[in-house]
Write a protein that holds these residues in place. Structure first.
Motif, PDB file in Angstrom:
ATOM      1  N   GLY A 161       5.104   4.397 -39.952  1.00 40.05           N
ATOM      2  CA  GLY A 161       4.352   3.412 -40.722  1.00 40.05           C
ATOM      3  C   GLY A 161       4.887   2.008 -40.530  1.00 40.05           C
ATOM      4  N   PHE A 162       6.196   1.881 -40.501  1.00 38.32           N
ATOM      5  CA  PHE A 162       6.848   0.581 -40.316  1.00 38.32           C
ATOM      6  C   PHE A 162       6.500  -0.008 -38.955  1.00 38.32           C
ATOM      7  CE2 PHE A 162      10.323  -2.168 -39.055  1.00 38.32           C
ATOM      8  CZ  PHE A 162      10.593  -2.892 -40.204  1.00 38.32           C
ATOM      9  N   ALA A 163       6.622   0.814 -37.907  1.00 45.79           N
ATOM     10  CA  ALA A 163       6.394   0.322 -36.544  1.00 45.79           C
ATOM     11  C   ALA A 163       4.932  -0.064 -36.314  1.00 45.79           C
ATOM     12  CB  ALA A 163       6.820   1.386 -35.539  1.00 45.79           C
ATOM     13  N   LEU A 164       4.017   0.735 -36.823  1.00 48.75           N
ATOM     14  CA  LEU A 164       2.592   0.489 -36.594  1.00 48.75           C
ATOM     15  C   LEU A 164       2.093  -0.771 -37.301  1.00 48.75           C
ATOM     16  CD1 LEU A 164       1.073   4.098 -36.783  1.00 48.75           C
ATOM     17  CD2 LEU A 164       1.493   2.707 -34.742  1.00 48.75           C
ATOM     18  N   MET A 165       2.679  -1.084 -38.465  1.00 46.33           N
ATOM     19  CA  MET A 165       2.167  -2.201 -39.263  1.00 46.33           C
ATOM     20  C   MET A 165       2.963  -3.490 -39.097  1.00 46.33           C
ATOM     21  SD  MET A 165      -0.621  -2.073 -40.886  1.00 46.33           S
ATOM     22  CE  MET A 165      -0.377  -3.431 -42.035  1.00 46.33           C
ATOM     23  N   GLN A 166       4.036  -3.476 -38.319  1.00 49.43           N
ATOM     24  CA  GLN A 166       4.899  -4.640 -38.213  1.00 49.43           C
ATOM     25  C   GLN A 166       4.146  -5.883 -37.729  1.00 49.43           C
ATOM     26  OE1 GLN A 166       9.044  -6.210 -38.201  1.00 49.43           O
ATOM     27  NE2 GLN A 166       7.786  -4.872 -39.411  1.00 49.43           N
ATOM     28  N   ILE A 167       3.454  -5.782 -36.617  1.00 47.04           N
ATOM     29  CA  ILE A 167       2.734  -6.939 -36.071  1.00 47.04           C
ATOM     30  C   ILE A 167       1.519  -7.309 -36.921  1.00 47.04           C
ATOM     31  CG2 ILE A 167       1.386  -7.765 -34.084  1.00 47.04           C
ATOM     32  CD1 ILE A 167       3.406  -6.325 -32.290  1.00 47.04           C
ATOM     33  N   PRO A 168       0.680  -6.346 -37.368  1.00 48.80           N
ATOM     34  CA  PRO A 168      -0.402  -6.716 -38.296  1.00 48.80           C
ATOM     35  C   PRO A 168       0.114  -7.390 -39.562  1.00 48.80           C
ATOM     36  CG  PRO A 168      -0.789  -4.528 -37.393  1.00 48.80           C
ATOM     37  CD  PRO A 168       0.576  -4.940 -36.940  1.00 48.80           C
ATOM     38  N   ALA A 169       1.284  -6.973 -40.047  1.00 45.41           N
ATOM     39  CA  ALA A 169       1.863  -7.609 -41.235  1.00 45.41           C
ATOM     40  C   ALA A 169       2.163  -9.078 -40.966  1.00 45.41           C
ATOM     41  CB  ALA A 169       3.134  -6.872 -41.662  1.00 45.41           C
ATOM     42  N   GLY A 170       2.732  -9.362 -39.798  1.00 40.24           N
ATOM     43  CA  GLY A 170       3.009 -10.750 -39.431  1.00 40.24           C
ATOM     44  C   GLY A 170       1.738 -11.576 -39.348  1.00 40.24           C
ATOM     45  N   TYR A 171       0.691 -10.976 -38.809  1.00 40.25           N
ATOM     46  CA  TYR A 171      -0.598 -11.681 -38.694  1.00 40.25           C
ATOM     47  C   TYR A 171      -1.175 -11.994 -40.074  1.00 40.25           C
ATOM     48  CZ  TYR A 171      -5.561 -12.454 -37.777  1.00 40.25           C
ATOM     49  OH  TYR A 171      -6.831 -12.974 -37.743  1.00 40.25           O
ATOM     50  N   LEU A 172      -1.103 -11.027 -40.998  1.00 39.34           N
ATOM     51  CA  LEU A 172      -1.629 -11.242 -42.351  1.00 39.34           C
ATOM     52  C   LEU A 172      -0.853 -12.344 -43.075  1.00 39.34           C
ATOM     53  CD1 LEU A 172      -2.231  -7.531 -43.441  1.00 39.34           C
ATOM     54  CD2 LEU A 172      -3.969  -9.245 -42.879  1.00 39.34           C
ATOM     55  N   LEU A 173       0.445 -12.417 -42.821  1.00 41.55           N
ATOM     56  CA  LEU A 173       1.258 -13.467 -43.437  1.00 41.55           C
ATOM     57  C   LEU A 173       0.904 -14.843 -42.864  1.00 41.55           C
ATOM     58  CD1 LEU A 173       4.610 -11.517 -43.567  1.00 41.55           C
ATOM     59  CD2 LEU A 173       3.533 -12.605 -45.547  1.00 41.55           C
ATOM     60  N   ASP A 174       0.482 -14.883 -41.608  1.00 43.49           N
ATOM     61  CA  ASP A 174       0.021 -16.134 -41.005  1.00 43.49           C
ATOM     62  C   ASP A 174      -1.322 -16.565 -41.581  1.00 43.49           C
ATOM     63  OD1 ASP A 174       2.163 -16.585 -39.290  1.00 43.49           O
ATOM     64  OD2 ASP A 174       1.292 -15.394 -37.675  1.00 43.49           O
ATOM     65  N   SER A 213       7.367 -11.062 -36.015  1.00 48.70           N
ATOM     66  CA  SER A 213       7.145  -9.610 -36.052  1.00 48.70           C
ATOM     67  C   SER A 213       7.272  -8.987 -34.665  1.00 48.70           C
ATOM     68  CB  SER A 213       5.771  -9.284 -36.655  1.00 48.70           C
ATOM     69  OG  SER A 213       4.721  -9.797 -35.857  1.00 48.70           O
ATOM     70  N   VAL A 214       6.832  -9.710 -33.625  1.00 50.68           N
ATOM     71  CA  VAL A 214       7.011  -9.218 -32.254  1.00 50.68           C
ATOM     72  C   VAL A 214       8.503  -9.102 -31.940  1.00 50.68           C
ATOM     73  CG1 VAL A 214       6.776  -9.855 -29.816  1.00 50.68           C
ATOM     74  CG2 VAL A 214       4.809 -10.024 -31.342  1.00 50.68           C
ATOM     75  N   THR A 215       9.267 -10.121 -32.336  1.00 46.60           N
ATOM     76  CA  THR A 215      10.721 -10.092 -32.132  1.00 46.60           C
ATOM     77  C   THR A 215      11.353  -8.922 -32.872  1.00 46.60           C
ATOM     78  OG1 THR A 215      10.737 -12.514 -31.939  1.00 46.60           O
ATOM     79  CG2 THR A 215      12.848 -11.430 -32.348  1.00 46.60           C
ATOM     80  N   ASN A 216      10.992  -8.760 -34.134  1.00 47.64           N
ATOM     81  CA  ASN A 216      11.575  -7.692 -34.956  1.00 47.64           C
ATOM     82  C   ASN A 216      11.169  -6.308 -34.469  1.00 47.64           C
ATOM     83  OD1 ASN A 216      13.358  -7.376 -37.231  1.00 47.64           O
ATOM     84  ND2 ASN A 216      11.650  -6.474 -38.326  1.00 47.64           N
ATOM     85  N   THR A 217       9.936  -6.187 -33.963  1.00 46.67           N
ATOM     86  CA  THR A 217       9.479  -4.901 -33.423  1.00 46.67           C
ATOM     87  C   THR A 217      10.305  -4.517 -32.202  1.00 46.67           C
ATOM     88  OG1 THR A 217       7.215  -5.286 -34.197  1.00 46.67           O
ATOM     89  CG2 THR A 217       7.512  -3.671 -32.448  1.00 46.67           C
ATOM     90  N   PHE A 253      14.017  -0.929 -29.760  1.00 43.42           N
ATOM     91  CA  PHE A 253      15.157  -0.776 -28.848  1.00 43.42           C
ATOM     92  C   PHE A 253      16.327  -0.098 -29.547  1.00 43.42           C
ATOM     93  CE2 PHE A 253      18.726  -2.425 -26.189  1.00 43.42           C
ATOM     94  CZ  PHE A 253      18.290  -1.892 -24.981  1.00 43.42           C
ATOM     95  N   ASN A 254      16.513  -0.417 -30.824  1.00 48.36           N
ATOM     96  CA  ASN A 254      17.533   0.263 -31.619  1.00 48.36           C
ATOM     97  C   ASN A 254      17.273   1.769 -31.633  1.00 48.36           C
ATOM     98  OD1 ASN A 254      19.420   1.027 -33.637  1.00 48.36           O
ATOM     99  ND2 ASN A 254      17.926   0.610 -35.228  1.00 48.36           N
ATOM    100  N   THR A 255      16.015   2.143 -31.788  1.00 45.60           N
ATOM    101  CA  THR A 255      15.650   3.565 -31.786  1.00 45.60           C
ATOM    102  C   THR A 255      15.884   4.200 -30.418  1.00 45.60           C
ATOM    103  OG1 THR A 255      13.935   3.105 -33.456  1.00 45.60           O
ATOM    104  CG2 THR A 255      13.787   5.203 -32.261  1.00 45.60           C
ATOM    105  N   LEU A 256      15.491   3.497 -29.352  1.00 38.78           N
ATOM    106  CA  LEU A 256      15.675   4.017 -27.991  1.00 38.78           C
ATOM    107  C   LEU A 256      17.145   4.219 -27.656  1.00 38.78           C
ATOM    108  CD1 LEU A 256      13.051   2.008 -25.902  1.00 38.78           C
ATOM    109  CD2 LEU A 256      13.044   4.458 -26.342  1.00 38.78           C
ATOM    110  N   LEU A 257      17.998   3.310 -28.131  1.00 35.37           N
ATOM    111  CA  LEU A 257      19.418   3.402 -27.814  1.00 35.37           C
ATOM    112  C   LEU A 257      20.114   4.572 -28.516  1.00 35.37           C
ATOM    113  CD1 LEU A 257      20.885  -0.215 -27.564  1.00 35.37           C
ATOM    114  CD2 LEU A 257      20.614   1.504 -25.772  1.00 35.37           C
TER     115      LEU A 257
END
Length: 397
Positions: free
Chosen positions: A56-69, A342-346, A351-355
Motif C-alpha cells: 500500500g505504501f509503495a503503490l500510493m507514494q507518488i500519487p500522494a505526492g501529486y495530491l499534495l501538489d 515522492s519519486v526520491t523517497n520511492t 532500493f532499501n527493500t532490494l538490498l
C-alpha cells in the motif's frame, strides 16, 4: 496568529503524523508473536500480512505526492491520518489473516502521505534555508518517539492484548485526525500557477536531470544506510556472538546518529552556504565508518563501546544524504515538489527493500559469511559520491 508560530504548529502536527505512521509500520514486528498465536498463522503468514502495508505504501507514494501538489494540505493530510486510524480499528477487530492483511494495506496507503507531507508543508510555510533543519527535526522526533513508543508497546503487551493496543492507537489517530482537520492547511499565499495531470507532473520531474541525479544518489546512499541499520547489522553481530539486546542497542545507535545528524548537518550546510559540499564530505566520512561497521573486529570489551561509537557516527555522517531531499525541494516548483520528493523517497524505499536480498547473490559454497557478500553496501554508497560530482549546488540566500 503570527505566520511562523502557526507554521510551526502545522509542522508539529504533520511530524506527529510521520511518527504515527512510522510506529504503525513497525508495530507488527513487536506484536508478531502475539499475532501468530491469536490468529493461528505461521511466521511466513505474518510476514505476508505485514507486507500488505509495504504494498500500500509503495503503490500510493507518488500519487500522494501529486495530491499534495494539487490540493490544500488540510484535506490530503487529514485523509492520510484517517486511513491510518481506520486501519487501526479494523486490525483491532481482526480475527483472521485476510482481514489483518486488508487493514495493513489501508494503513500503508495512509502512511504513504506522511513523510512527503512533512516536506511539502515545510516548503510552503518556511524559508528554503529552514527546510533541511525542520525536515531533519521531523526525522529526529520520528526516531526518538518511535523508539519510546515501541518500548511502551513491549511493556503493555505484558498486561494487554495486541488488539487492545491497536484500539488505543486508533483513538490517538482519531485525535490526530481532528487536529489535522482543524489546524493543518496550506498558507493563503500558496497558489498553484496551473493545474497539471499526474502524467505531466511525472514527465516534468523525470525530464529534470538534476532531480533524477539527486533521487539516484539518495537511493544509493540513504537506502544503503537503512538496509544496513534495519537488517544486515544482525548478521555481523551474530557472527561475533553479540547478544540480541546488545545488537538492538548497536542498531539503535545508528538511528540515534541519523536523528541527531539530519538537522545538525542541515544547519551546517546553511552555515557553509553549500548543500553539495556537506553531502560530499559526510558521504566520504560516512562510508569510512560504514566499512568499520562491516569489517572492524569486535575487541574483547564487555561494553562493545567501540562498535557503538562507530555505529553512531555511521548514522550521523550518512544522514547527510538526507540533504538530497533538500536539493530536490529547492530545485522543484510548487506544482511538482510533492511528486519530486515522492519519486526520491520511492527510490530510497525500493532500493532499501532490494538490498535485503541482493547480498545473498554473492553467497557461495566457499564464502558464506558477511565478509564476502556485504561489500555491496559500501559499493552502492560510493556510487552516490560519484553522482554528487554532477549535481549542482542548490543553496540560495
Amino acid at each position: 496568529m503570527n505566520k511562523i508560530i502557526y507554521g510551526s504548529i502545522v509542522w508539529l502536527i504533520v511530524t506527529l503524523f510521520v511518527v504515527y505512521s512510522f510506529c504503525l509500520n513497525t508495530a507488527a514486528a513487536v506484536f508478531s508473536e502475539s499475532i501468530k498465536t491469536s490468529l493461528h498463522i505461521s511466521e511466513v503468514g505474518v510476514s505476508i500480512a505485514v507486507g500488505a502495508f509495504i504494498i500500500g505504501f509503495a503503490l500510493m507514494q507518488i500519487p500522494a505526492g501529486y495530491l499534495l501538489d494539487k490540493y490544500n494540505a488540510r484535506y490530503v493530510v487529514s485523509s492520510g491520518v484517517l486511513l491510518l486510524a481506520l486501519g487501526n480499528i479494523i486490525i483491532s477487530f481482526s480475527n483472521n489473516v485476510v482481514l489483518f492483511s486488508f487493514a495493513n494495506l489501508i494503513q500503508g496507503i495512509g502512511a504513504s502521505f506522511a513523510f512527503i507531507a512533512a516536506g511539502v508543508v515545510i516548503s510552503q510555510w518556511f524559508q528554503p534555508k529552514l527546510f533541511p533543519i525542520l525536515f531533519g527535526l521531523t526525522q529526529t522526533l520520528s526516531c526518538i518517539l518511535a523508539a519510546v513508543i515501541h518500548y511502551i508497546f513491549s511493556v503493555a503487551l505484558q498486561n494487554h492484548s495486541w488488539n487492545e493496543i491497536y484500539q488505543i492507537l486508533a483513538m490517538g489517530g482519531a485525535i490526530l485526525f481532528v487536529l489535522t482537520l482543524i489546524l493543518v492547511k496550506s498558507p493563503s499565499r500558496q497558489t498553484k500557477t496551473k493545474m497539471i495531470s499526474l502524467k505531466t507532473s511525472l514527465g516534468m520531474v523525470f525530464k529534470n536531470k538534476q532531480i533524477g541525479l539527486c533521487a539516484l544518489a539518495a537511493t544509493t546512499s540513504f537506502g544503503t544506510l537503512l538496509a544496513y541499520a534495519g537488517f544486515w547489522y544482525l548478521n555481523i553481530q551474530a557472527f561475533y556472538s553479540v547478544q540480541m539486546l546488545d545488537a538492538v542497542v548497536i542498531s539503535g545507535m545508528i538511528f540515534v546518529g541519523i536523528g541527531i545528524g539530519t538537522p545538525v548537518l542541515g544547519w551546517i550546510s546553511n552555515k557553509f552556504k553549500s548543500r553539495k559540499m556537506i553531502i560530499h564530505v559526510t558521504l566520504c566520512l560516512g562510508i569510512m565508518f560504514l566499512l568499520m561497521c562491516l569489517y572492524l573486529p569486535h575487541y574483547q570489551i564487555n561494553t562493545l563501546i567501540i562498535i557503538k561509537i562507530v555505529s553512531f557516527f555511521t548514522g550521523f555522517l550518512l544522514s547527510g544524504s538526507m540533504l538530497f531531499y533538500t536539493v530536490v525541494s529547492e530545485i522543484s516548483s510548487d506544482n511538482t515538489r510533492g511528486v519530486a520528493l515522492s519519486v526520491t523517497n520511492t527510490g530510497v524505499f525500493l532500493f532499501n527493500t532490494l538490498l535485503m536480498f541482493i547480498p545473498y547473490l554473492f553467497i557461495t559454497m566457499s564464502s558464506t559469511h558477511f565478509f564476502t557478500n556485504l561489500w555491496i553496501l559500501p559499493f552502492c554508497a560510493l556510487i552516490s559520491i560519484l553522482l554528487t560530482y554532477f549535481i549542482n549546488d542548490s543553496f540560495k540566500e
